[in-house]
Write a protein that holds these residues in place. Structure first.
Motif, short mmCIF file in Angstrom:
data_model
loop_
_atom_site.label_atom_id
_atom_site.label_comp_id
_atom_site.label_asym_id
_atom_site.label_seq_id
_atom_site.Cartn_x
_atom_site.Cartn_y
_atom_site.Cartn_z
N TRP A 112 41.59 80.20 45.03
CA TRP A 112 40.71 80.10 43.87
C TRP A 112 39.37 80.73 44.22
CZ3 TRP A 112 42.08 80.02 39.21
CH2 TRP A 112 41.25 79.62 38.18
N HIS A 113 38.52 80.85 43.24
CA HIS A 113 37.19 81.40 43.44
C HIS A 113 36.46 80.65 44.58
CE1 HIS A 113 37.58 83.73 39.73
NE2 HIS A 113 38.08 82.64 39.19
N PRO A 114 35.67 81.33 45.40
CA PRO A 114 35.18 82.70 45.26
C PRO A 114 36.08 83.77 45.86
CG PRO A 114 34.08 81.68 47.09
CD PRO A 114 34.99 80.63 46.51
N GLN A 115 37.33 83.42 46.20
CA GLN A 115 38.23 84.45 46.69
C GLN A 115 38.41 85.55 45.65
OE1 GLN A 115 41.99 82.93 48.27
NE2 GLN A 115 40.99 80.98 48.67
N THR A 116 38.65 86.76 46.12
CA THR A 116 38.86 87.90 45.24
C THR A 116 40.24 88.47 45.53
OG1 THR A 116 36.49 88.38 45.26
CG2 THR A 116 37.95 90.13 44.51
N ASN A 117 41.21 88.10 44.73
CA ASN A 117 42.56 88.62 44.91
C ASN A 117 43.36 88.45 43.62
OD1 ASN A 117 43.69 85.88 44.94
ND2 ASN A 117 42.87 85.72 47.02
N GLY A 118 44.55 89.00 43.60
CA GLY A 118 45.36 88.98 42.40
C GLY A 118 45.78 87.60 41.96
N VAL A 119 45.98 86.69 42.90
CA VAL A 119 46.36 85.32 42.54
C VAL A 119 45.23 84.66 41.74
CG1 VAL A 119 47.07 83.06 43.41
CG2 VAL A 119 47.78 85.13 44.61
N VAL A 120 44.02 84.78 42.26
CA VAL A 120 42.87 84.16 41.60
C VAL A 120 42.66 84.76 40.21
CG1 VAL A 120 40.36 83.84 41.72
CG2 VAL A 120 41.76 83.56 43.78
N ALA A 174 51.62 77.43 41.98
CA ALA A 174 51.40 78.86 42.10
C ALA A 174 51.49 79.39 43.52
CB ALA A 174 50.04 79.24 41.50
N THR A 175 51.25 78.53 44.52
CA THR A 175 51.18 79.01 45.90
C THR A 175 51.93 78.06 46.83
OG1 THR A 175 49.06 77.85 46.18
CG2 THR A 175 48.95 80.19 45.59
N TYR A 192 55.80 83.60 42.70
CA TYR A 192 55.83 84.32 43.98
C TYR A 192 54.84 85.46 43.87
CZ TYR A 192 57.79 86.04 48.34
OH TYR A 192 57.95 86.42 49.65
N HIS A 193 53.64 85.23 44.41
CA HIS A 193 52.56 86.21 44.30
C HIS A 193 52.45 87.13 45.52
CE1 HIS A 193 50.49 84.58 40.72
NE2 HIS A 193 50.90 83.40 41.15
N THR A 194 52.80 86.60 46.67
CA THR A 194 52.47 87.28 47.93
C THR A 194 53.71 87.42 48.79
OG1 THR A 194 50.27 86.26 47.85
CG2 THR A 194 50.97 87.19 49.96
N LYS A 195 53.92 88.62 49.34
CA LYS A 195 55.04 88.83 50.26
C LYS A 195 54.63 88.28 51.64
CE LYS A 195 57.63 92.49 49.57
NZ LYS A 195 58.10 93.89 49.40
N PHE A 196 54.54 86.96 51.66
CA PHE A 196 54.05 86.28 52.85
C PHE A 196 54.88 86.60 54.10
CE2 PHE A 196 53.48 82.30 55.40
CZ PHE A 196 52.13 82.48 55.67
N PRO A 197 56.22 86.65 54.01
CA PRO A 197 56.98 87.00 55.21
C PRO A 197 56.58 88.36 55.79
CG PRO A 197 58.43 86.03 53.58
CD PRO A 197 57.10 86.27 52.89
N ASP A 199 52.73 94.81 48.46
CA ASP A 199 52.24 94.07 47.30
C ASP A 199 53.39 93.78 46.34
OD1 ASP A 199 48.92 94.10 46.49
OD2 ASP A 199 49.58 95.01 48.35
N THR A 200 53.31 92.60 45.71
CA THR A 200 54.32 92.27 44.70
C THR A 200 54.03 92.94 43.37
OG1 THR A 200 53.11 90.28 44.04
CG2 THR A 200 54.78 90.03 45.77
N PHE A 201 52.78 93.30 43.12
CA PHE A 201 52.40 93.93 41.85
C PHE A 201 51.27 94.93 42.06
CE2 PHE A 201 50.40 94.33 37.70
CZ PHE A 201 51.49 94.41 36.86
N GLY A 202 50.06 94.42 42.24
CA GLY A 202 48.89 95.28 42.35
C GLY A 202 48.14 95.37 41.04
#
Length: 340
Positions: free
Chosen positions: A10-18, A78-79, A102-107, A252-255
């Motif tokens: 969540w904020h203040p992070q800057t990424n596609g999930v947020v 979401a995560t 599934y937002h992030t290709k964590f593996p 990236d899963t999307f971008g």
């Protein structure tokens, strides 16, 4: 309807999930729903290893018990972090149904850092998502990939672009030799920015963003223009100033930045991998394993046509699609507990 969304990012992070869940909170609210975002802010946290700016909750159970003291009408996790795990455990104990995303290709991210086999981490991820009524992934390619790893309930749930902010306009934000090739995003090892920095291209290369790899890359590539972090609402002039938006990531899963760049009229150059292959249409950019060739070819595309191709992606429709995916997930007694 009361909708609870649990996210470790969540904020203040800057990424596609947020950004995705920020837009969902806004659009679901506009559709008349009460939306509660459960996040780690305001509670005790620790920095994520190798990502100290990402704060992880140290008291997820307490936060979830307070947030879910009363059953919501819909629950989305979401995560897969501490809050996500606590929400999953809380829901299963009560027999509640829920959806996940599934937002992030964590593996792949873990593998890039410590070389843990992908199959090991995907096993953990599959266990996390197994009780979910639907695992929402942003593209068909990502859904196909997840199903290949055993995520049988994976479903496509796309993304949008804020067309009030990201649209064609003046292109004078940067006074640099043209053509300008730009990347915007987190500066981290999984973004494969070395591939962009090493391209043999005319004009200027610009990187906008910050992250754990920035100091090293900035020393290694002093001819690249490193602009650092820029507020998301102020990115549109930079997108417009670029002649080509270069996206070297293979994980990236999307971008979301792809849609934002195209909405501003800037064509994309990227590899033909998950994310770009579904997001970038013909005439919206050029996808090639030869990223230099893709950059040069993208310079020839019509910027007006590029912008027009992005106009169909609205966050309001994404919110409606989310509601449709959630429609069968009521917080009632179910057999899901046995799936844990």
């Amino acid at each position: 309807m009361r909708i609870v969304i649990v996210t470790d990012a969540w904020h203040p992070q800057t990424n596609g999930v947020v950004f995705t869940w920020t837009y969902m909170q806004r659009e679901l609210g506009r559709l008349g729903h009460e939306v509660q975002i459960v996040h780690p802010n305001g509670h005790r946290t620790i920095g994520m290893p190798s990502y100290p700016e990402i704060r992880l909750s140290t008291e997820p159970g307490r936060i979830i018990r307070a947030a879910l003291a009363e059953a919501p009408d819909r629950l989305h996790i979401a995560t897969e972090g501490p809050l996500g795990l606590a929400a999953r455990r809380h829901a299963l104990a009560r027999g509640w149904q829920f959806t996940t995303s599934y937002h992030t290709k964590f593996p792949e991210y873990v593998h890039a850092r410590v070389r843990i086999p992908l199959a090991w981490t995907y096993t953990l991820m599959r266990r996390f998502h197994r009780p979910s009524r639907a695992v929402l992934a942003p593209t068909k390619a990502m859904v196909d990939e997840l199903r290949g790893w055993g995520f049988a309930q994976a479903q496509v749930w796309g993304r949008g672009v804020d067309q009030d902010v990201f649209q064609p306009g003046a292109r004078d934000a940067l006074d640099l030799p043209r053509p300008i090739f730009m990347n915007i995003g987190r500066v981290a090892v999984e973004k494969n920015l070395e591939a962009f920095c090493e391209l043999d291209l005319p004009g200027s290369k610009v990187v906008v963003g910050d992250g754990p790899a920035r100091a090293r890359l900035q020393r290694q590539y002093p001819r690249v223009h490193w602009l650092g972090m820029v507020n998301h609402a102020q990115l549109a002039p930079l997108y417009r100033a670029a002649d080509v938006f270069v996206f070297p990531s293979r994980t990236d899963t999307f971008g979301l930045v792809l849609l934002e760049a195209m909405a501003c009229g800037t064509p994309v150059a990227a590899y033909p991998v998950t994310g770009p292959i579904d997001v970038v249409p013909p005439r919206g950019g050029v996808l090639s394993e030869d990223l230099t060739a893709a950059c040069r070819a993208a310079l020839t595309l019509d910027r007006n046509e590029v912008a027009a191709l992005a106009r169909n992606a609205s966050w309001q429709q994404v919110a409606r699609d989310l509601l449709a995916q959630m429609q069968h997930t009521l917080p009632k007694r179910s057999a899901l507990r046995s799936a844990a």
